[in-house]
Design a protein around this motif. Structure first.
Motif, PDB file in Angstrom:
ATOM      1  N   LEU A  93       0.828  -1.198   0.000  1.00 29.01           N
ATOM      2  CA  LEU A  93       0.000   0.000   0.000  1.00 29.01           C
ATOM      3  C   LEU A  93       0.866   1.253   0.000  1.00 29.01           C
ATOM      4  CD1 LEU A  93      -2.721   1.422   0.186  1.00 29.01           C
ATOM      5  CD2 LEU A  93      -2.693   1.027   2.651  1.00 29.01           C
ATOM      6  N   ALA A  94       1.933   1.261   0.785  1.00 23.69           N
ATOM      7  CA  ALA A  94       2.841   2.403   0.803  1.00 23.69           C
ATOM      8  C   ALA A  94       3.529   2.585  -0.549  1.00 23.69           C
ATOM      9  CB  ALA A  94       3.875   2.229   1.908  1.00 23.69           C
ATOM     10  N   LEU A  95       3.945   1.480  -1.176  1.00 26.76           N
ATOM     11  CA  LEU A  95       4.612   1.566  -2.477  1.00 26.76           C
ATOM     12  C   LEU A  95       3.676   2.089  -3.559  1.00 26.76           C
ATOM     13  CD1 LEU A  95       6.675  -1.759  -2.488  1.00 26.76           C
ATOM     14  CD2 LEU A  95       7.583   0.565  -2.393  1.00 26.76           C
ATOM     15  N   VAL A  96       2.450   1.572  -3.592  1.00 26.83           N
ATOM     16  CA  VAL A  96       1.486   2.008  -4.594  1.00 26.83           C
ATOM     17  C   VAL A  96       1.123   3.477  -4.387  1.00 26.83           C
ATOM     18  CG1 VAL A  96      -0.895   1.694  -5.395  1.00 26.83           C
ATOM     19  CG2 VAL A  96       0.563  -0.288  -5.007  1.00 26.83           C
ATOM     20  N   THR A  97       0.974   3.890  -3.135  1.00 26.29           N
ATOM     21  CA  THR A  97       0.673   5.292  -2.843  1.00 26.29           C
ATOM     22  C   THR A  97       1.813   6.190  -3.277  1.00 26.29           C
ATOM     23  OG1 THR A  97      -0.634   4.587  -0.924  1.00 26.29           O
ATOM     24  CG2 THR A  97       0.002   6.897  -1.024  1.00 26.29           C
ATOM     25  N   ALA A  98       3.032   5.760  -2.999  1.00 30.50           N
ATOM     26  CA  ALA A  98       4.191   6.547  -3.408  1.00 30.50           C
ATOM     27  C   ALA A  98       4.244   6.700  -4.917  1.00 30.50           C
ATOM     28  CB  ALA A  98       5.471   5.884  -2.905  1.00 30.50           C
ATOM     29  N   ARG A  99       3.980   5.606  -5.642  1.00 29.58           N
ATOM     30  CA  ARG A  99       4.021   5.664  -7.102  1.00 29.58           C
ATOM     31  C   ARG A  99       2.970   6.624  -7.636  1.00 29.58           C
ATOM     32  NH1 ARG A  99       6.113   6.358 -11.840  1.00 29.58           N
ATOM     33  NH2 ARG A  99       4.788   5.592 -13.526  1.00 29.58           N
ATOM     34  N   ALA A 100       1.756   6.575  -7.114  1.00 27.54           N
ATOM     35  CA  ALA A 100       0.693   7.460  -7.592  1.00 27.54           C
ATOM     36  C   ALA A 100       0.993   8.914  -7.271  1.00 27.54           C
ATOM     37  CB  ALA A 100      -0.638   7.043  -6.976  1.00 27.54           C
ATOM     38  N   ALA A 101       1.432   9.191  -6.042  1.00 26.07           N
ATOM     39  CA  ALA A 101       1.694  10.569  -5.633  1.00 26.07           C
ATOM     40  C   ALA A 101       2.867  11.167  -6.410  1.00 26.07           C
ATOM     41  CB  ALA A 101       1.969  10.621  -4.136  1.00 26.07           C
ATOM     42  N   GLN A 102       3.927  10.381  -6.592  1.00 25.44           N
ATOM     43  CA  GLN A 102       5.079  10.880  -7.327  1.00 25.44           C
ATOM     44  C   GLN A 102       4.756  11.056  -8.809  1.00 25.44           C
ATOM     45  OE1 GLN A 102       7.984   7.929  -6.239  1.00 25.44           O
ATOM     46  NE2 GLN A 102       8.422   8.878  -4.270  1.00 25.44           N
ATOM     47  N   LEU A 103       3.889  10.219  -9.335  1.00 26.55           N
ATOM     48  CA  LEU A 103       3.462  10.369 -10.724  1.00 26.55           C
ATOM     49  C   LEU A 103       2.690  11.672 -10.912  1.00 26.55           C
ATOM     50  CD1 LEU A 103       3.166   9.061 -13.559  1.00 26.55           C
ATOM     51  CD2 LEU A 103       1.092   7.946 -12.717  1.00 26.55           C
ATOM     52  N   ILE A 104       1.798  11.964  -9.984  1.00 26.95           N
ATOM     53  CA  ILE A 104       1.019  13.205 -10.060  1.00 26.95           C
ATOM     54  C   ILE A 104       1.928  14.422  -9.976  1.00 26.95           C
ATOM     55  CG2 ILE A 104      -0.644  14.612  -8.786  1.00 26.95           C
ATOM     56  CD1 ILE A 104      -2.107  12.005  -8.106  1.00 26.95           C
ATOM     57  N   GLU A 105       2.882  14.385  -9.062  1.00 30.06           N
ATOM     58  CA  GLU A 105       3.790  15.521  -8.882  1.00 30.06           C
ATOM     59  C   GLU A 105       4.712  15.699 -10.087  1.00 30.06           C
ATOM     60  OE1 GLU A 105       5.907  18.745  -7.197  1.00 30.06           O
ATOM     61  OE2 GLU A 105       3.888  17.905  -6.954  1.00 30.06           O
ATOM     62  N   ALA A 106       5.162  14.597 -10.696  1.00 28.00           N
ATOM     63  CA  ALA A 106       6.103  14.681 -11.818  1.00 28.00           C
ATOM     64  C   ALA A 106       5.464  15.243 -13.078  1.00 28.00           C
ATOM     65  CB  ALA A 106       6.694  13.299 -12.094  1.00 28.00           C
ATOM     66  N   GLY A 107       4.158  15.051 -13.250  1.00 26.12           N
ATOM     67  CA  GLY A 107       3.474  15.629 -14.391  1.00 26.12           C
ATOM     68  C   GLY A 107       3.209  14.648 -15.516  1.00 26.12           C
ATOM     69  N   PRO A 108       2.544  15.119 -16.572  1.00 25.95           N
ATOM     70  CA  PRO A 108       2.111  14.230 -17.664  1.00 25.95           C
ATOM     71  C   PRO A 108       3.233  13.438 -18.320  1.00 25.95           C
ATOM     72  CG  PRO A 108       1.020  16.362 -17.838  1.00 25.95           C
ATOM     73  CD  PRO A 108       2.043  16.505 -16.749  1.00 25.95           C
ATOM     74  N   GLU A 109       4.416  14.033 -18.446  1.00 27.37           N
ATOM     75  CA  GLU A 109       5.501  13.339 -19.141  1.00 27.37           C
ATOM     76  C   GLU A 109       6.011  12.132 -18.373  1.00 27.37           C
ATOM     77  OE1 GLU A 109       6.593  13.886 -22.230  1.00 27.37           O
ATOM     78  OE2 GLU A 109       4.938  15.317 -22.358  1.00 27.37           O
ATOM     79  N   ALA A 110       5.632  12.013 -17.095  1.00 24.91           N
ATOM     80  CA  ALA A 110       6.094  10.872 -16.300  1.00 24.91           C
ATOM     81  C   ALA A 110       5.287   9.613 -16.563  1.00 24.91           C
ATOM     82  CB  ALA A 110       6.036  11.217 -14.809  1.00 24.91           C
ATOM     83  N   ALA A 111       4.133   9.733 -17.219  1.00 30.40           N
ATOM     84  CA  ALA A 111       3.316   8.554 -17.511  1.00 30.40           C
ATOM     85  C   ALA A 111       4.068   7.639 -18.472  1.00 30.40           C
ATOM     86  CB  ALA A 111       1.982   8.985 -18.113  1.00 30.40           C
ATOM     87  N   ARG A 112       4.146   6.361 -18.107  1.00 29.82           N
ATOM     88  CA  ARG A 112       4.941   5.410 -18.890  1.00 29.82           C
ATOM     89  C   ARG A 112       4.125   4.674 -19.936  1.00 29.82           C
ATOM     90  NH1 ARG A 112       7.043   1.868 -14.011  1.00 29.82           N
ATOM     91  NH2 ARG A 112       4.767   1.847 -13.786  1.00 29.82           N
TER      92      ARG A 112
END
Length: 381
Positions: A219-238
């Motif tokens: 749960l912590a890992l998935v939350t970190a991935r989602a939050a960091q993805l949002i902060e990094a912006g659209p170009e971070a989507a893989r």
């Protein structure tokens, strides 16, 4: 992936996943946007996220179902700490709830997985049963099940198939490459606890505690991935599904420019036709709301140009283009052509009636245009 939150204690983008009530860190692009939209002061005693996962005696809920294991996790410096509250006997439940309360009082917000529908209602029922105040009532709540579905439900599971379900064990394998070895199936957990109650033998519970611990880490890992993805912006989507889901999260938060950037990124990530059509549809709707009608029309046309475009989206596109050409471009022949195409798709009787009314109106307009302006009679004739 670095799963640690920033020194402030909360990932800056996390507030977009729970309605905007979390206090994001300073010097953040997303925090600045939210601060301009919501001038209310946020008063919190600490900046700690509390990850909560329950193991229960069943999944039906109600007064007859209770949590015999409450797992709690939080970041403390560079360490992820876990504390598990175990119900050794029925009479110990008030003490268990009191221990959870003491830990929750130190938290800024809680994070669960399907907690809004199951975990929190269940444990709050137990607090009410003993006439105890629930510590979760005023805390912002991030239920990661819903963002995970938006971001990763259509992801590949690593074996060639789509995830379909969004179980934590599946997400951790897909996102982090973690594979659980000998993990316990969830349906076995209640029976193991009842065996312990009958026999007093706690050896069968070892796998239950480990399952709960792994769920908290995941749960912590998935939350970190989602939050960091949002902060990094659209170009971070893989991947295309991730870009589409991220765009929907931005759009729900009112970050329209970021949402549009995600939707236009989808075709560049070679997504399947459904994902590409969904992204085009979302982009077209945003453009229409912003009165960018020409851009919206291009997106609707792109949906029709896709091979095997989903029928429901193709029908919506033809109807939107019929309206666009009739009322904005004033190209009645093109509007009539799109209206006729929309009749080829299955739809409700009322929708089909609307299309027929549009065709009748277009035919009347075309007839008047073909007849030309009327010539007034000469005086005295």
């Amino acid at each position: 992936m670095d799963g640690m939150p920033p020194p402030e204690g909360i990932w800056p983008g996390l507030h977009l996943l729970c309605g905007g009530d979390l206090l994001p860190s300073e010097n953040s692009r997303l925090q600045a946007v939210r601060a301009s939209e919501d001038p209310r002061p946020h008063v919190r005693r600490s900046q700690r996220l509390l990850f909560v996962d329950l193991e229960t005696t069943g999944v039906a809920g109600g007064a007859g179902t209770y949590a015999f294991l409450v797992g709690c996790g939080w970041f403390e410096g560079a360490t992820f700490r876990i504390r598990q509250f175990f119900l050794s006997s029925y009479g110990a439940e008030p003490a268990l709830l009191e221990g959870v309360t003491q830990l929750a009082e130190e938290a800024t917000a809680i994070v669960t997985f399907n907690g809004k529908s199951f975990d929190l209602p269940l444990i709050e029922t137990r607090y009410l049963f003993y006439r105890m105040a629930t510590p979760f009532l005023e805390l912002p709540h991030v239920d990661m099940l819903h963002p995970a579905r938006r971001l990763w439900r259509a992801e590949n599971d690593g074996t060639g198939g789509a995830l379909g379900s969004c179980r934590l064990s599946v997400l951790e394998r897909s996102l982090c490459g973690v594979v659980r070895d000998g993990d316990l199936d969830g349906f076995e957990i209640p029976s193991r606890y009842f065996t312990y109650v009958r026999t007093g033998d706690s050896r069968t519970l070892e796998a239950v505690f480990e399952h709960n611990r792994l769920d908290l880490v995941s749960l912590a890992l998935v939350t970190a991935r989602a939050a960091q993805l949002i902060e990094a912006g659209p170009e971070a989507a893989r991947t295309a599904p991730e870009a589409l889901g991220l765009g929907r999260i931005y759009e729900r938060a009112g970050l329209v420019n970021d949402a549009c950037a995600c939707y236009t990124r989808v075709p560049r990530l070679s997504g399947d036709v459904v994902t590409r059509a969904e992204a085009l549809r979302a982009y077209a709707v945003i453009c229409r709301r912003a009165r960018r009608y020409a851009d919206a029309a291009l997106a609707w046309q792109a949906i029709l140009d896709l091979k095997r475009s989903p029928p429901r989206l193709a029908r919506e596109a033809t109807e939107a283009l019929a309206i666009h050409h009739e009322h904005r471009v004033r190209d009645l022949l093109a509007a009539r052509r799109f209206a006729l195409e929309s009749l080829d798709f299955d739809g409700t009787p009322s929708r089909q009636d609307d299309v027929r009314h549009r065709l009748a109106r277009l035919d009347r307009k075309l007839a008047r245009t073909a007849a030309g302006p009327s010539t007034p009679l000469l005086p005295g004739v």
